[in-house]
Design a protein around this motif. Structure first.
Motif, PDB file in Angstrom:
ATOM      1  N   LEU A  21     -12.030   5.328  17.234  1.00  0.00           N
ATOM      2  CA  LEU A  21     -10.831   4.838  16.468  1.00  0.00           C
ATOM      3  C   LEU A  21     -10.053   3.840  17.277  1.00  0.00           C
ATOM      4  O   LEU A  21      -9.448   2.922  16.738  1.00  0.00           O
ATOM      5  N   ASP A  22     -10.148   3.762  18.655  1.00  0.00           N
ATOM      6  CA  ASP A  22      -9.571   2.633  19.238  1.00  0.00           C
ATOM      7  C   ASP A  22     -10.192   1.181  18.871  1.00  0.00           C
ATOM      8  O   ASP A  22      -9.636   0.285  18.720  1.00  0.00           O
ATOM      9  N   CYS A  23     -11.661   1.289  18.817  1.00  0.00           N
ATOM     10  CA  CYS A  23     -12.523   0.317  18.408  1.00  0.00           C
ATOM     11  C   CYS A  23     -12.191  -0.181  16.979  1.00  0.00           C
ATOM     12  O   CYS A  23     -12.386  -1.450  16.679  1.00  0.00           O
ATOM     13  N   LEU A  24     -11.927   0.780  16.194  1.00  0.00           N
ATOM     14  CA  LEU A  24     -11.779   0.365  14.657  1.00  0.00           C
ATOM     15  C   LEU A  24     -10.471  -0.026  14.245  1.00  0.00           C
ATOM     16  O   LEU A  24     -10.043  -0.029  13.039  1.00  0.00           O
ATOM     17  N   SER A  25      -9.422  -0.113  15.190  1.00  0.00           N
ATOM     18  CA  SER A  25      -8.111  -0.227  14.849  1.00  0.00           C
ATOM     19  C   SER A  25      -7.386   0.534  13.778  1.00  0.00           C
ATOM     20  O   SER A  25      -6.603   0.454  12.898  1.00  0.00           O
ATOM     21  N   ALA A  26      -7.813   2.051  14.220  1.00  0.00           N
ATOM     22  CA  ALA A  26      -7.425   2.859  13.230  1.00  0.00           C
ATOM     23  C   ALA A  26      -5.861   3.039  13.185  1.00  0.00           C
ATOM     24  O   ALA A  26      -5.232   2.873  14.204  1.00  0.00           O
ATOM     25  N   ALA A  27      -5.302   3.274  11.995  1.00  0.00           N
ATOM     26  CA  ALA A  27      -3.929   3.648  11.765  1.00  0.00           C
ATOM     27  C   ALA A  27      -3.386   4.648  10.898  1.00  0.00           C
ATOM     28  O   ALA A  27      -3.904   4.760   9.825  1.00  0.00           O
ATOM     29  N   GLU A  28      -2.621   5.544  11.148  1.00  0.00           N
ATOM     30  CA  GLU A  28      -2.520   6.605  10.230  1.00  0.00           C
ATOM     31  C   GLU A  28      -1.084   6.217   9.464  1.00  0.00           C
ATOM     32  O   GLU A  28       0.097   5.899  10.152  1.00  0.00           O
ATOM     33  N   ARG A  29      -0.893   6.693   8.136  1.00  0.00           N
ATOM     34  CA  ARG A  29       0.189   6.241   7.371  1.00  0.00           C
ATOM     35  C   ARG A  29       0.295   7.563   6.349  1.00  0.00           C
ATOM     36  O   ARG A  29      -0.597   8.245   6.002  1.00  0.00           O
ATOM     37  N   SER A  30       1.581   7.807   6.199  1.00  0.00           N
ATOM     38  CA  SER A  30       1.980   8.995   5.282  1.00  0.00           C
ATOM     39  C   SER A  30       2.632   8.573   4.001  1.00  0.00           C
ATOM     40  O   SER A  30       3.107   7.480   3.838  1.00  0.00           O
ATOM     41  N   PHE A  31       2.192   9.301   2.904  1.00  0.00           N
ATOM     42  CA  PHE A  31       2.462   8.921   1.672  1.00  0.00           C
ATOM     43  C   PHE A  31       3.372  10.225   0.791  1.00  0.00           C
ATOM     44  O   PHE A  31       2.759  11.173   0.960  1.00  0.00           O
ATOM     45  N   GLN A  32       4.281  10.079   0.088  1.00  0.00           N
ATOM     46  CA  GLN A  32       5.116  10.975  -0.803  1.00  0.00           C
ATOM     47  C   GLN A  32       4.460  11.329  -2.068  1.00  0.00           C
ATOM     48  O   GLN A  32       3.507  10.359  -2.558  1.00  0.00           O
ATOM     49  N   LYS A  33       4.325  12.422  -2.318  1.00  0.00           N
ATOM     50  CA  LYS A  33       3.843  12.697  -3.772  1.00  0.00           C
ATOM     51  C   LYS A  33       3.987  11.805  -4.840  1.00  0.00           C
ATOM     52  O   LYS A  33       5.330  11.586  -5.177  1.00  0.00           O
ATOM     53  N   GLY A  34       2.819  11.229  -5.497  1.00  0.00           N
ATOM     54  CA  GLY A  34       3.308  10.323  -6.593  1.00  0.00           C
ATOM     55  C   GLY A  34       3.349   8.858  -6.252  1.00  0.00           C
ATOM     56  O   GLY A  34       3.309   8.041  -6.791  1.00  0.00           O
ATOM     57  N   GLU A  35       3.252   8.475  -4.624  1.00  0.00           N
ATOM     58  CA  GLU A  35       3.418   7.283  -4.232  1.00  0.00           C
ATOM     59  C   GLU A  35       1.907   6.638  -4.519  1.00  0.00           C
ATOM     60  O   GLU A  35       0.960   7.218  -4.141  1.00  0.00           O
ATOM     61  N   THR A  36       1.918   5.088  -4.592  1.00  0.00           N
ATOM     62  CA  THR A  36       0.665   4.541  -4.594  1.00  0.00           C
ATOM     63  C   THR A  36       0.127   4.400  -3.137  1.00  0.00           C
ATOM     64  O   THR A  36       0.984   3.737  -2.354  1.00  0.00           O
ATOM     65  N   ILE A  37      -1.015   4.574  -2.958  1.00  0.00           N
ATOM     66  CA  ILE A  37      -1.541   4.320  -1.733  1.00  0.00           C
ATOM     67  C   ILE A  37      -2.195   2.925  -1.769  1.00  0.00           C
ATOM     68  O   ILE A  37      -2.245   1.969  -0.901  1.00  0.00           O
ATOM     69  N   LEU A  38      -3.143   2.661  -2.742  1.00  0.00           N
ATOM     70  CA  LEU A  38      -3.884   1.314  -3.082  1.00  0.00           C
ATOM     71  C   LEU A  38      -3.641   1.079  -4.597  1.00  0.00           C
ATOM     72  O   LEU A  38      -3.967   1.914  -5.261  1.00  0.00           O
ATOM     73  N   SER A  39      -3.319   0.053  -4.794  1.00  0.00           N
ATOM     74  CA  SER A  39      -3.057  -0.292  -6.342  1.00  0.00           C
ATOM     75  C   SER A  39      -4.138  -0.965  -6.936  1.00  0.00           C
ATOM     76  O   SER A  39      -4.777  -2.174  -6.126  1.00  0.00           O
ATOM     77  N   GLU A  40      -4.325  -0.972  -8.186  1.00  0.00           N
ATOM     78  CA  GLU A  40      -5.350  -1.746  -8.808  1.00  0.00           C
ATOM     79  C   GLU A  40      -5.098  -3.303  -8.497  1.00  0.00           C
ATOM     80  O   GLU A  40      -3.940  -3.728  -8.850  1.00  0.00           O
ATOM     81  N   GLY A  41      -6.002  -4.073  -8.474  1.00  0.00           N
ATOM     82  CA  GLY A  41      -5.830  -5.688  -8.440  1.00  0.00           C
ATOM     83  C   GLY A  41      -5.920  -6.174  -6.853  1.00  0.00           C
ATOM     84  O   GLY A  41      -5.687  -7.013  -6.694  1.00  0.00           O
ATOM     85  N   SER A  42      -5.412  -4.959  -5.949  1.00  0.00           N
ATOM     86  CA  SER A  42      -5.139  -5.326  -4.586  1.00  0.00           C
ATOM     87  C   SER A  42      -6.604  -5.481  -3.788  1.00  0.00           C
ATOM     88  O   SER A  42      -7.600  -5.073  -4.425  1.00  0.00           O
ATOM     89  N   ILE A  43      -6.632  -6.061  -2.796  1.00  0.00           N
ATOM     90  CA  ILE A  43      -7.622  -6.315  -1.778  1.00  0.00           C
ATOM     91  C   ILE A  43      -7.504  -5.600  -0.631  1.00  0.00           C
ATOM     92  O   ILE A  43      -6.414  -5.666   0.228  1.00  0.00           O
ATOM     93  N   THR A  44      -8.472  -4.853  -0.160  1.00  0.00           N
ATOM     94  CA  THR A  44      -8.376  -4.023   1.103  1.00  0.00           C
ATOM     95  C   THR A  44      -9.509  -4.452   2.072  1.00  0.00           C
ATOM     96  O   THR A  44     -10.629  -4.756   1.546  1.00  0.00           O
ATOM     97  N   GLU A  45      -9.116  -4.333   3.351  1.00  0.00           N
ATOM     98  CA  GLU A  45     -10.399  -4.577   4.060  1.00  0.00           C
ATOM     99  C   GLU A  45     -10.395  -3.147   4.940  1.00  0.00           C
ATOM    100  O   GLU A  45     -11.341  -3.103   5.653  1.00  0.00           O
ATOM    101  N   ASN A  46      -9.600  -2.134   4.505  1.00  0.00           N
ATOM    102  CA  ASN A  46      -9.574  -0.795   5.210  1.00  0.00           C
ATOM    103  C   ASN A  46     -10.244   0.270   4.176  1.00  0.00           C
ATOM    104  O   ASN A  46     -10.235   0.188   2.924  1.00  0.00           O
TER     105      ASN A  46
END
Length: 215
Positions: A21-46
């Protein structure tokens, strides 16, 4: 969430996972019910791994009609395919079905051997390949469930899979009624009417998300 029990980190010890996890630059995030985590059209490296709650993967057409492709329960991975293809815009939206906690990890660091030459890094790469293959199977299963022309046929196909996976005729489904209708690509009201008919016909019994197949 004990990461040693997840498919991505299967076969790895807690100390090895902590080092990764240290090597992978892992990061934790919290999201509320109904919140978008990743949206269509976005680009992610994670890639994301659900620690708690539930994420839903859906696709929306230009008229706003949603089609649910699957869900990610605690321990499940999402966005791995898009993260592995540099610059590929997402064709789906990932949203939180409940209050959800997600651990994000950089896929480039997963696919590239670290400077410490971790002997367990190769195991992680193999596990990621297994995750991708499993997702392909899930999409194939959805195609099978939606191949029937009748709503009852689609419901029975999906319920049959759930029963086999649970090893019991009684099981919980991860979707509410609207989500189930979106997953099976049917109208919600018509589907609910069909569920009532199936219960009257003695085929199933249900209460909220609990389904019992009468076989």
């Amino acid at each position: 969430m004990n990461l040693t029990n997840t498919q991505l980190f299967r076969g790895l010890k807690e100390t090895e996972i902590t080092s990764l996890l240290d090597c992978l630059s892992a990061a934790e995030r919290s999201f509320q019910k109904g919140e978008t985590i990743l949206s269509e059209g976005s680009i992610t490296e994670n890639i994301g791994i659900v620690l708690s709650g539930m994420a839903v993967i859906s696709c929306n057409d230009i008229w706003g009609n949603a089609s649910i492709l699957g869900n990610a329960a605690p321990g499940s991975v999402f966005a791995e395919v898009y993260a592995c293809v540099p610059g590929q815009p997402m064709l789906v939206t990932v949203s939180a079905a409940d209050n959800t906690s997600v651990l994000f990890m950089n896929v480039g660091r997963i696919l590239t051997a670290c400077t410490n030459a971790c002997p367990f890094h190769t195991r992680l790469i193999r596990n990621l390949l297994t995750v991708c293959a499993h997702k392909s199977l899930q999409l194939s299963q959805r195609i099978l469930h939606t191949s029937s022309k009748s709503i009852r046929g689609r419901l029975m196909s999906y319920f049959s899979e759930c029963a086999k996976r649970a090893g019991s005729n009684s099981f919980l489904i991860p979707y509410n009624r609207q989500q189930l209708a979106d997953y099976l690509n049917v109208d919600r009201s018509t589907m609910c009417n069909e569920l009532s008919k199936m219960q009257k016909d003695g085929i199933i019994e249900y209460e909220r998300n609990r389904i019992l197949l009468k076989v």
